[in-house]
Design an enzyme around this catalytic site. Structure first.
Site, PDB file in Angstrom:
ATOM      1  N   ARG A  54      28.730  -4.221 -47.966  1.00  0.00           N
ATOM      2  CA  ARG A  54      29.653  -3.102 -48.095  1.00  0.00           C
ATOM      3  C   ARG A  54      28.878  -1.837 -48.410  1.00  0.00           C
ATOM      4  O   ARG A  54      28.123  -1.782 -49.370  1.00  0.00           O
ATOM      5  CB  ARG A  54      30.674  -3.372 -49.187  1.00  0.00           C
ATOM      6  CG  ARG A  54      31.824  -2.361 -49.168  1.00  0.00           C
ATOM      7  CD  ARG A  54      32.920  -2.774 -50.111  1.00  0.00           C
ATOM      8  NE  ARG A  54      34.102  -1.989 -49.859  1.00  0.00           N
ATOM      9  CZ  ARG A  54      35.212  -2.104 -50.554  1.00  0.00           C
ATOM     10  NH1 ARG A  54      35.286  -2.967 -51.533  1.00  0.00           N
ATOM     11  NH2 ARG A  54      36.262  -1.363 -50.269  1.00  0.00           N
ATOM     12  N   GLN A  76      34.645  -8.158 -66.312  1.00  0.00           N
ATOM     13  CA  GLN A  76      33.996  -9.165 -65.479  1.00  0.00           C
ATOM     14  C   GLN A  76      32.508  -8.849 -65.366  1.00  0.00           C
ATOM     15  O   GLN A  76      32.138  -7.817 -64.801  1.00  0.00           O
ATOM     16  CB  GLN A  76      34.630  -9.190 -64.094  1.00  0.00           C
ATOM     17  CG  GLN A  76      34.113 -10.266 -63.158  1.00  0.00           C
ATOM     18  CD  GLN A  76      34.709 -11.629 -63.450  1.00  0.00           C
ATOM     19  OE1 GLN A  76      35.533 -11.759 -64.351  1.00  0.00           O
ATOM     20  NE2 GLN A  76      34.304 -12.634 -62.707  1.00  0.00           N
ATOM     21  N   GLU A  96      28.497  -4.446 -57.580  1.00  0.00           N
ATOM     22  CA  GLU A  96      27.881  -3.117 -57.473  1.00  0.00           C
ATOM     23  C   GLU A  96      28.855  -2.004 -57.840  1.00  0.00           C
ATOM     24  O   GLU A  96      28.461  -0.990 -58.433  1.00  0.00           O
ATOM     25  CB  GLU A  96      27.328  -2.892 -56.062  1.00  0.00           C
ATOM     26  CG  GLU A  96      26.583  -1.566 -55.921  1.00  0.00           C
ATOM     27  CD  GLU A  96      25.856  -1.389 -54.600  1.00  0.00           C
ATOM     28  OE1 GLU A  96      25.580  -0.235 -54.235  1.00  0.00           O
ATOM     29  OE2 GLU A  96      25.570  -2.415 -53.944  1.00  0.00           O
ATOM     30  N   ASN A 130      33.246  -9.361 -51.540  1.00  0.00           N
ATOM     31  CA  ASN A 130      33.896  -8.270 -50.810  1.00  0.00           C
ATOM     32  C   ASN A 130      35.228  -8.704 -50.233  1.00  0.00           C
ATOM     33  O   ASN A 130      36.204  -7.953 -50.253  1.00  0.00           O
ATOM     34  CB  ASN A 130      32.974  -7.771 -49.692  1.00  0.00           C
ATOM     35  CG  ASN A 130      31.850  -6.900 -50.224  1.00  0.00           C
ATOM     36  OD1 ASN A 130      31.972  -6.325 -51.288  1.00  0.00           O
ATOM     37  ND2 ASN A 130      30.750  -6.833 -49.502  1.00  0.00           N
TER      38      ASN A 130
END
Length: 300
Positions: A54, A76, A96, A130
Site C-alpha cells: 500500500r 494495537q 505503518e 491491508n
C-alpha cells in the site's frame, strides 16, 4: 532451537497462523483491552517496509488516527522484524499507518510485536493486513486477493475461510481487475462505486459507459440497464404487418389526445412520414363503448 521453531510463523503453518498476528482492530474500537506488546521501542528505530503493497496514506485519515492516538495511545501494537539491512532497527511488517500517525501525535515510543518473518512472509502479512482494513477500496482489496493467490498459491476457498469472507465476495471483487485501468482508477478515486463497476465487466465499452454513469449520476440499477443495452441494444418493435414502429411527432400525439378525449376511448394513429395514407386504431373496453362508437359513426 525447538523454541525458535515454535515461535516462527510461516507458510508451513498456513494462512490462518499468519492471520493470528494481523487481526486488525479499529483504533477507536470500544474494546479497551490492549493487545500485550513484546516491547516498546523508540519511534526513530522503526523503519517502513520498502516493499509495502500500500502506497497511499491520506493526510485526513492519518490525522484522525493521530488524534485518537493522542487520547488513547496505540491500542494495537505494530508487527515488526529485525531490519535485515540494519540490525539496530526494526522493519514494519504491519502497522505503518499507526507508525506514521504516532509521529504526527509526537509519540517518542511505539509498542511492537517482534516476529521472525522472511521476505516472502513479510509481503504476505502486509497484504493480509491491508485487505482487513475497513477503508480499503474495492480495487485495492481485489489486488490483495490476487497477490495472495498468484504469489503464494492460495485458493479463493482458502482465502474465504481464513479471512471470514464469502467466496462469491472474493470472486466478484477480483473480476473488477478485468476492467480497464481508467475505470479501476475511477473506483480507487471514489468516483465510481464497486456496484457500478461490476455492471461494466462484460460491457463492450466500459470506459465510455463509466464516464456516462458518473456524468449523469446514474444509480446501480440504471447502470445495469445501460450496460445491458450496450451488450444487446434494444430492437425496434415490429408490428404484425412487418412495419417498424416509428417515433410519433408532437402533432400526431396531440391529435391522438384530441380524438381520445372526444370519443372517451383510446385512439392510436399510425402515419408513416412522407406518406399520405395511414391507419387509426380505436380501442373499446366494453360492448357499451362499441355501441356508442357505432352510433357516432352512423350519425356522422
Amino acid at each position: 532451537m525447538a523454541d525458535k521453531k515454535e515461535q516462527r510463523r510461516g507458510l508451513g503453518r498456513g494462512l490462518s497462523a499468519l492471520m493470528a498476528d494481523v487481526e486488525v482492530k479499529p483504533q477507536a474500537s470500544t474494546d479497551t483491552s490492549p493487545v500485550r506488546a513484546d516491547r516498546v521501542v523508540p519511534v526513530e528505530r522503526v523503519v517502513p517496509n520498502p516493499d509495502q503493497p500500500r502506497r497511499t496514506f491520506t493526510e485526513a485519515q492519518l490525522q484522525e488516527l493521530a488524534d485518537s492516538i493522542r487520547t488513547k495511545g496505540i491500542i494495537q501494537p505494530l508487527i515488526v522484524r529485525v531490519n535485515p539491512r540494519n540490525a539496530s532497527e526494526f522493519e514494519i511488517v504491519a502497522g505503518e499507518r499507526r507508525w506514521r500517525a504516532a509521529q504526527m501525535a509526537q509519540l517518542h515510543e511505539v509498542p511492537v510485536l517482534v516476529r521472525e518473518f522472511d521476505d516472502t512472509e513479510v509481503l504476505e502479512v502486509a497484504i493480509i493486513e491491508n485487505i482487513q482494513r475497513a477503508d480499503l477500496n474495492a480495487i485495492e482489496e481485489a489486488a490483495g486477493y490476487r497477490q495472495l493467490m498468484f504469489k503464494f498459491g492460495h485458493t479463493q476457498e482458502k482465502l474465504a475461510e481464513a479471512l471470514g469472507k464469502s467466496r462469491s465476495h472474493i470472486a466478484n471483487l477480483m473480476r473488477l481487475l478485468n476492467l480497464p485501468e481508467t475505470v479501476q482508477d475511477m473506483v480507487v478515486q471514489g468516483d465510481l462505486s464497486a456496484g457500478h463497476a461490476r455492471t461494466l465487466i462484460t460491457a463492450p465499452n466500459p470506459e465510455a459507459l463509466a464516464k456516462m454513469i458518473v456524468a449523469k449520476g446514474l444509480s446501480v440499477r440504471a447502470a445495469e440497464k445501460l450496460a445491458k443495452d450496450a451488450i444487446s441494444p434494444p430492437q425496434p418493435k415490429v408490428r404484425p404487418s412487418g412495419s417498424v414502429s416509428v417515433e410519433k411527432d408532437a402533432d400526431t400525439r396531440a391529435l391522438e389526445g384530441d380524438l381520445s378525449a372526444a370519443l372517451s376511448m383510446r385512439v392510436s394513429i399510425d402515419h408513416k412520414p412522407g406518406h399520405e395514407a395511414g391507419k387509426i386504431t380505436i380501442s373499446y373496453e366494453s360492448l357499451e363503448q362499441l355501441d356508442a362508437l357505432c352510433a357516432i359513426l352512423s350519425t356522422a
